[in-house]
Design an enzyme around this catalytic site. Structure first.
Site, mmCIF file in Angstrom:
data_model
loop_
_atom_site.group_PDB
_atom_site.id
_atom_site.type_symbol
_atom_site.label_atom_id
_atom_site.label_comp_id
_atom_site.label_asym_id
_atom_site.label_seq_id
_atom_site.Cartn_x
_atom_site.Cartn_y
_atom_site.Cartn_z
ATOM 1 N N GLY A 1 -12.347 0.068 5.675
ATOM 2 C CA GLY A 1 -13.160 0.321 4.482
ATOM 3 C C GLY A 1 -14.592 0.562 4.854
ATOM 4 O O GLY A 1 -14.936 0.746 6.025
ATOM 5 N N ASP B 1 -16.094 3.373 -10.205
ATOM 6 C CA ASP B 1 -15.353 4.104 -9.174
ATOM 7 C C ASP B 1 -13.850 3.936 -9.364
ATOM 8 O O ASP B 1 -13.128 3.704 -8.399
ATOM 9 C CB ASP B 1 -15.801 3.602 -7.794
ATOM 10 C CG ASP B 1 -15.443 4.591 -6.690
ATOM 11 O OD1 ASP B 1 -15.025 5.715 -7.021
ATOM 12 O OD2 ASP B 1 -15.580 4.227 -5.513
HETATM 13 P P1 ADP Z 1 -13.709 -0.813 1.123
HETATM 14 O O1 ADP Z 1 -13.793 -1.320 -0.273
HETATM 15 O O2 ADP Z 1 -14.692 -1.483 2.015
HETATM 16 O O3 ADP Z 1 -13.830 0.672 1.213
HETATM 17 P P2 ADP Z 1 -10.957 -1.290 0.890
HETATM 18 O O4 ADP Z 1 -10.949 -2.546 0.130
HETATM 19 O O5 ADP Z 1 -10.716 -0.026 0.128
HETATM 20 O O6 ADP Z 1 -12.282 -1.183 1.691
HETATM 21 O O7 ADP Z 1 -9.885 -1.347 2.013
HETATM 22 C C1 ADP Z 1 -9.533 -0.236 2.817
HETATM 23 C C2 ADP Z 1 -8.011 -0.111 2.903
HETATM 24 O O8 ADP Z 1 -7.422 -1.337 3.320
HETATM 25 C C3 ADP Z 1 -7.373 0.215 1.548
HETATM 26 O O9 ADP Z 1 -7.337 1.615 1.325
HETATM 27 C C4 ADP Z 1 -5.984 -0.385 1.689
HETATM 28 O O10 ADP Z 1 -5.115 0.541 2.310
HETATM 29 C C5 ADP Z 1 -6.206 -1.572 2.611
HETATM 30 N N1 ADP Z 1 -6.333 -2.812 1.829
HETATM 31 C C6 ADP Z 1 -7.467 -3.340 1.337
HETATM 32 N N2 ADP Z 1 -7.232 -4.492 0.681
HETATM 33 C C7 ADP Z 1 -5.916 -4.708 0.740
HETATM 34 C C8 ADP Z 1 -5.051 -5.741 0.240
HETATM 35 N N3 ADP Z 1 -5.546 -6.753 -0.477
HETATM 36 N N4 ADP Z 1 -3.756 -5.635 0.482
HETATM 37 C C9 ADP Z 1 -3.264 -4.582 1.177
HETATM 38 N N5 ADP Z 1 -4.011 -3.594 1.681
HETATM 39 C C10 ADP Z 1 -5.325 -3.640 1.480
#
Ligand code: ADP
Length: 866
Positions: free
Chosen positions: A574, A721
Site C-alpha cells: 500500500g 475514495d
Molecule cells: P494502502 O491503504 O496503504 O494503500 P491497502 O490497505 O490498500 O494499503 O493495502 C494494500 C493491499 O493489501 C490491498 O489492495 C489488499 O490486496 C491487501 N490488504 C490490505 N488489507 C487487507 C486485509 N485486511 N486483508 C486482506 N488483504 C488486505
C-alpha cells in the site's frame, strides 16, 4: 531572449571581475553556479548512464529543466534489468575538478502522462575517474531525500561539499516504481588543483571532562596510520571558530571544525602533511587557517618547513617560514606561508608545534596567478575577521579583497537591475502599443470578447452561488488539498469557463486558508476528515464537528506485543508499506469483548498487518497515525476493523481483521456473471475453470457497501475514495470498506495527478470535487454510483475506459454546463432499467442535493434484490 542575453552577460562580467579583481573563489555560500546540465555547457557525450529504459530516456536527456517545459526528457534506468537496482547511475563528467555545493533533481511528468521520479538517491564521485567515493553527509548518511512528485525541482545542499570531476546520481528504489531523473550540479571550478592531502589523523582532547574530537571527519580517502589519497575538512570551505569547542555546524561534537594534533603524541615535534596536485604548478604561498586559543594550550605553528617535488624525489632545499608569535589575540586566523615561487606537483610541509596542541581548519594554495580554495568571507555572520593587532597582516589583505568583491558585486547588480528595468519597460510599452493598435483594428473581435466575458461572469456567478451554498470557512480549513488546487490543472484550465481565472472559483481562497493552517507537502487525497453535513431545506452546508473525535490517541486501541505476530505471507503493498498476513498469538483473549471477531475462535488468529516502511518521512508517519486514529473509531460490520496496533516502537504497525479474498476489484475481475437462467441453480459456481457469480450476489455486495457508507454518513464522515479497489472481500462474499489512506501503487492508473501534487481518482469523482474541490457525502454518493457500475460490470474495465484523463476532465465540464452533452457510464449488462435509471443515474445528478442519501440507496438496493 533579451533577458537571457543580459543574464549571460552578467555571468561573464561576474566571472571576469572575480578572476581579475579578487583572485579567489570557493566560498561555499557563493559558489553555487549551475555547472551546465540545464544550460547545455555540459556536452551530451559527457553524460552517461549504467542503463536506460528506452532510447528516449537515455542519459543525455537527464538535464534539469527549470522552465519545466513538457517535462518529457529525463533519464530513466532499466531498473528491472538490475537485480538490486542500486547500481544504476547517471554520470556527469565535468572535464575538470569542480567544487560542488548543491545538486538539483527533478522527475518526469511528460505533461501528465508520466509520473516517474526518484524519491531517494545517493551520490558517488571521483576526481580521477577510477577511485570512487560514496558521498555522505556530516552525520554519515548517504541517502538524499529526492523528489516527491514528477514536477518540482528539489535542491539539496551538499554538506560537506564535493571536490570532483565525475559525479554519479544513483536512485534508490524498491522496484515498485520506474524511476526517472533530471539533474543539475551547482558549484564552481576548483582551480586549486589539490587532488589529495595526506596527514596523521587528528587526536582527541579531553577538556574539563569534555571529549573534544579533532579527527578529519569528512576525509574521503583511505585511513590507516595516516589519512591518504583524499580531501576532507581542510578543503571543505568551512573555517573554525575562535573557540574550538563550538562548531559552525549545528549538532556536531566539540572540536568538529578543526583537525588537531597533540604535541605529546607526535614525538618529532611536528605534523607532516603532503599535498598532491593535478600537475606541476608554480607556488607562491600557502594559507593555513589556525586556531590560537593559547589559554587552552592551542597555538598556531611555530615554524613550517616545506619540501617540493616535481618528479619522483623531494628536492633538497626546503622553504622555511616562521610566523610572528601572537601572545595577545586568541582569534583563529589564516597564516600565509610564503612558498617562494617554487615549482612542484607535490608539497610536503612540516608544521612545528609551539604549544601542546595545533589545530587547523583549512589549507589553501596560491599558485601561478590565482589565489585558491579558501573563501575570503566567513561562512557565518559574526565570524571573527582577524583584525586585532598583532595578527598576521595577510588578514587585512583578505578583508580588503572581500570589500572589493562586495563593492563590485553591488555595482554589477545595480547595473543589471537598471538594464532589466529598461528591458521590461520596453516590453510593456511595446505590448501596450500592440494592444492599442489591435483594439483599433479589430472592433469585431473586441465585441466578441465582450460577449464572452459576459458569459464568463454569469458562469462565475452561477459557480460562486453554487459554491457559496456549500462552502464556508470551516470547510476551507479542513479541505485537504490546498496546495493541489492553488494551481489547478492545466487540463481544467482548458475548460473555457476555467480558462480565464481560477480565482473566480473561490479556490485560491480556500487553499490559502489551508496553507496558513499549516498543511505541508502534498497532503494525501484520501485523508478523510470529519465534516458535518447539515441538510437544511434547500442547501448543504458543511461545518466541522467534533474534531476531537479524531484528535489525540485512542484509548481503546491497545498495543499488541509485536513478538506474538508470526509472518505468514505478503498480502499486498500500500501507500505506507507492505501488508502481511500474520498469525497473532492470543489475539482473541487480547481483544475486548466488543472488538472480538464473532464466530472466530481460531487461535492463533489470522490478521492483516500493515507496516509503515522504515524510511517513511514525518508526513507519511503522521498520515499513518491518522489512519489509525480514524479507523479505531469506526465500528460497523461493513467497515474493516482495526484490532490493535504496534506503535511503541518502530516500525509502526496496524493490525486489522484479515479479509481472505483480498480487494473487491481483483476479486470481481476473476469472476464471470451467471446466465439469468442459471441464477437459481445451487450447483457449485464453477464453469470451465472460471468462477461464476450471480447477479443477486453482486447486488448483495453493493448492499453491504451501501450499508457501510450509511454508517459513515451517520458519523458525517466523508470517505473521498470509495471504489472497488478500496473494499475488501472476506468469506461468503462479505464486503468491508477499507482504505482510509489511499492505495496508489497497484492501481496507479486509476489516479490522476493534478500539477504533480495530489493524485486524484478522477473517474470516481463528482464534477464538483474535480472542479471546485468539494468533497461531501453527496460526492461519496457519486463515487458509490461508479462503484456500483464497477461491481455490475465485474471490474472488467476502468470507468470511462474509452476516454483519456483529459477527456474525463472535459466530460466533467459538460456535467457542469449541463447542456446534455455529458457522457454517463453505460448501463451494465443485465442491470435492470430501474437500478440504472433510478439509482445509478441519480447518483450522478448535477445537483448534489438531488442525489439520494446512502439510507435511500441502501433501501432501494434491498428492494431491487430479486
Ligand atoms: P494502502 O491503504 O496503504 O494503500 P491497502 O490497505 O490498500 O494499503 O493495502 C494494500 C493491499 O493489501 C490491498 O489492495 C489488499 O490486496 C491487501 N490488504 C490490505 N488489507 C487487507 C486485509 N485486511 N486483508 C486482506 N488483504 C488486505
Amino acid at each position: 531572449m533579451e533577458v537571457m542575453k543580459v543574464q549571460q552577460m552578467s555571468h561573464h562580467v561576474v566571472f571576469i571581475l572575480l578572476a581579475a579583481t579578487v583572485r579567489s573563489q570557493v566560498n561555499p555560500e557563493m559558489c553555487r553556479y549551475p555547472l551546465g546540465m540545464t544550460g547545455g555547457q555540459i556536452q551530451d557525450e559527457d553524460i552517461s548512464a549504467s542503463s536506460q529504459w528506452s532510447e528516449s530516456t537515455a542519459a543525455r536527456f537527464g538535464r534539469l529543466d527549470l522552465d519545466n517545459g513538457d517535462g518529457d526528457g529525463a533519464w530513466c534506468p532499466d531498473i528491472m534489468s538490475e537485480p538490486d537496482g542500486l547500481k544504476e547511475y547517471l554520470q556527469v563528467d565535468l572535464r575538470s575538478l569542480y567544487f560542488i555545493t548543491l545538486v538539483g533533481t527533478q522527475g518526469r511528468h511528460a505533461d501528465g502522462m508520466g509520473n516517474e521520479f526518484a524519491q531517494r538517491y545517493r551520490i558517488k564521485y571521483s576526481r580521477d575517474g577510477s577511485s570512487w567515493v560514496e558521498w555522505q553527509d556530516r552525520k554519515g548518511r548517504q541517502v538524499i531525500e529526492g523528489n516527491r512528485n514528477a514536477y518540482d525541482v528539489v535542491l539539496k545542499d551538499l554538506e560537506p561539499p564535493i571536490i570532483a570531476r565525475f559525479v554519479r546520481f544513483m536512485p534508490v528504489t524498491d522496484h515498485s516504481m520506474i524511476v526517472c531523473m533530471r539533474v543539475e550540479l551547482y558549484g564552481c571550478e576548483w582551480l586549486d588543483g589539490l587532488m589529495s592531502y595526506s596527514i596523521p589523523d587528528g587526536h582527541q582532547m579531553i577538556y574539563r571532562g569534555l571529549d573534544v574530537y579533532f579527527n578529519d571527519s569528512v576525509y574521503d580517502g583511505a585511513s590507516a596510520e595516516r589519512l591518504t589519497k583524499g580531501l576532507g575538512q581542510l578543503t571543505d570551505g568551512t573555517w573554525g571558530l575562535d573557540d574550538f569547542l563550538h562548531s559552525h555546524i549545528y549538532g556536531m561534537w566539540p572540536g568538529y571544525d578543526y583537525v588537531g594534533w597533540n604535541n605529546k603524541s607526535l614525538p618529532k615535534g611536528y605534523v607532516e602533511m603532503i599535498f598532491e596536485f593535478d600537475h606541476v604548478r608554480n607556488f607562491t604561498s600557502m594559507k593555513v587557517h589556525c586556531n590560537n586559543m593559547f589559554s587552552r594550550g592551542v597555538r598556531m605553528f611555530r615554524q613550517a618547513t616545506c619540501y617540493f617535488r616535481s618528479g619522483s624525489d623531494w628536492e633538497a632545499d626546503p622553504v622555511t617560514f616562521r610566523p610572528n608569535v601572537d601572545r595577545t589575540s586568541q582569534n583563529a586566523r589564516f597564516v600565509t606561508v610564503s612558498l617562494g615561487d617554487r615549482t612542484a606537483s607535490a608539497i610536503k610541509c612540516r608544521f612545528h608545534f609551539s604549544d601542546l596542541w595545533m589545530l587547523f581548519s583549512e589549507v589553501a594554495f596560491q599558485s601561478g596567478s590565482a589565489v585558491y580554495n579558501t573563501s575570503l568571507t566567513p561562512r557565518k555572520h559574526g565570524h571573527p575577521t582577524n583584525t586585532l593587532p598583532g595578527e598576521d597582516p595577510t588578514h587585512k589583505v583578505d578583508d580588503s579583497n572581500t570589500r572589493i568583491l562586495i563593492g563590485c558585486l553591488v555595482a554589477i547588480i545595480a547595473i543589471l537591475l537598471v538594464i532589466i528595468v529598461i528591458i521590461l519597460w520596453r516590453q510593456v510599452w511595446q505590448k501596450m502599443l500592440e494592444k492599442a493598435s489591435r483594439r483599433l483594428l479589430d472592433n469585431e473581435l473586441t465585441a466578441r470578447l465582450a460577449v464572452q466575458t459576459q458569459a464568463f461572469s454569469s458562469l462565475h456567478s452561477s459557480l460562486s452561488s453554487e459554491s457559496d451554498s456549500t462552502t464556508n470557512s470551516t470547510y476551507e480549513r479542513i479541505f485537504p488539498l490546498c496546495s493541489d488546487y492553488q494551481e489547478p490543472s492545466r487540463l481544467i484550465r482548458k475548460l473555457p469557463e476555467f480558462a480565464q481565472s481560477t480565482e473566480h472559483l473561490g479556490l485560491s481562497t480556500s487553499c490559502r486558508a489551508l496553507a496558513s493552517s499549516g498543511a505541508d507537502g502534498a497532503p494525501h487525497y484520501a485523508e478523510a476528515d470529519i465534516i458535518s453535513l447539515q441538510e437544511s431545506s434547500d442547501s448543504y452546508s458543511i461545518t466541522a464537528v467534533n474534531m476531537n473525535l479524531f484528535a489525540g490517541t485512542d484509548s481503546s486501541m491497545r498495543e499488541f506485543p509485536r513478538h506474538k505476530l508470526t509472518f505468514k505471507e505478503k498480502l499486498g503493498e500500500g501507500q505506507f508499506g507492505e501488508v502481511h498476513l500474520c498469525e497473532a498469538e492470543g489475539m482473541q483473549d487480547f481483544l475486548d469483548e466488543d472488538l472480538s471477531i464473532e464466530g472466530n475462535n481460531e487461535s492463533p488468529l489470522l490478521v492483516a498487518v500493515k507496516t509503515l516502511r522504515e524510511d517513511a518521512n514525518k508526513n507519511a508517519r503522521n498520515d499513518f497515525l491518522k489512519e489509525i486514529r480514524i479507523m479505531s473509531r469506526l465500528r460497523d460490520p461493513n467497515i474493516v476493523r482495526l484490532l490493535a496496533v504496534c506503535v511503541d516502537t518502530d516500525p509502526l504497525c496496524m493490525i486489522t481483521e484479515y479479509m481472505e479474498n483480498g480487494d473487491l476489484n481483483q476479486f470481481l475481475c476473476m469472476l464471470r456473471l451467471k446466465e439469468a437462467a442459471d441464477e437459481d441453480k445451487t450447483e457449485p459456481e464453477e464453469k470451465e475453470g472460471e468462477s461464476m457469480v450471480s447477479y443477486s450476489k453482486l447486488i448483495g455486495m453493493a448492499v453491504q457497501i451501501a450499508s457501510g457508507m450509511k454508517y459513515l454518513s451517520s458519523l458525517n464522515f466523508v470517505h473521498r475514495d470509495l471504489a472497488t479497489r478500496n473494499c475488501l472481500v472476506g468469506k461468503n462474499y462479505t464486503i468491508k470498506i477499507a482504505d482510509f489512506g489511499m492505495s496508489r501503487n497497484l492501481y496507479r492508473g486509476d489516479y490522476y495527478r493534478i500539477q504533480g501534487r495530489a493524485v486524484l481518482p478522477i473517474r470516481w469523482m463528482s464534477w464538483e470535487s474535480i472542479l471546485l474541490g468539494k468533497f461531501t457525502m453527496a460526492s461519496d454518493v457519486w463515487a458509490f454510483g461508479v462503484t456500483l457500475w464497477e461491481i455490475l460490470t465485474l471490474c472488467k474495465k476502468q470507468p470511462y475506459s474509452q476516454l483519456s484523463d483529459e477527456q474525463v476532465i472535459e466530460n466533467t465540464g459538460e456535467f457542469f454546463r449541463d447542456q446534455g452533452k455529458q457522457v454517463y457510464l453505460p448501463k451494465p449488462p443485465r442491470c435492470p432499467d430501474g437500478v440504472y435509471n433510478d439509482l445509478m443515474l441519480s447518483c450522478w445528478r448535477r445537483n448534489a442535493k438531488q442525489r439520494p442519501s446512502f439510507q435511500e440507496i441502501h433501501t432501494q438496493l434491498m428492494e431491487s434484490l430479486p
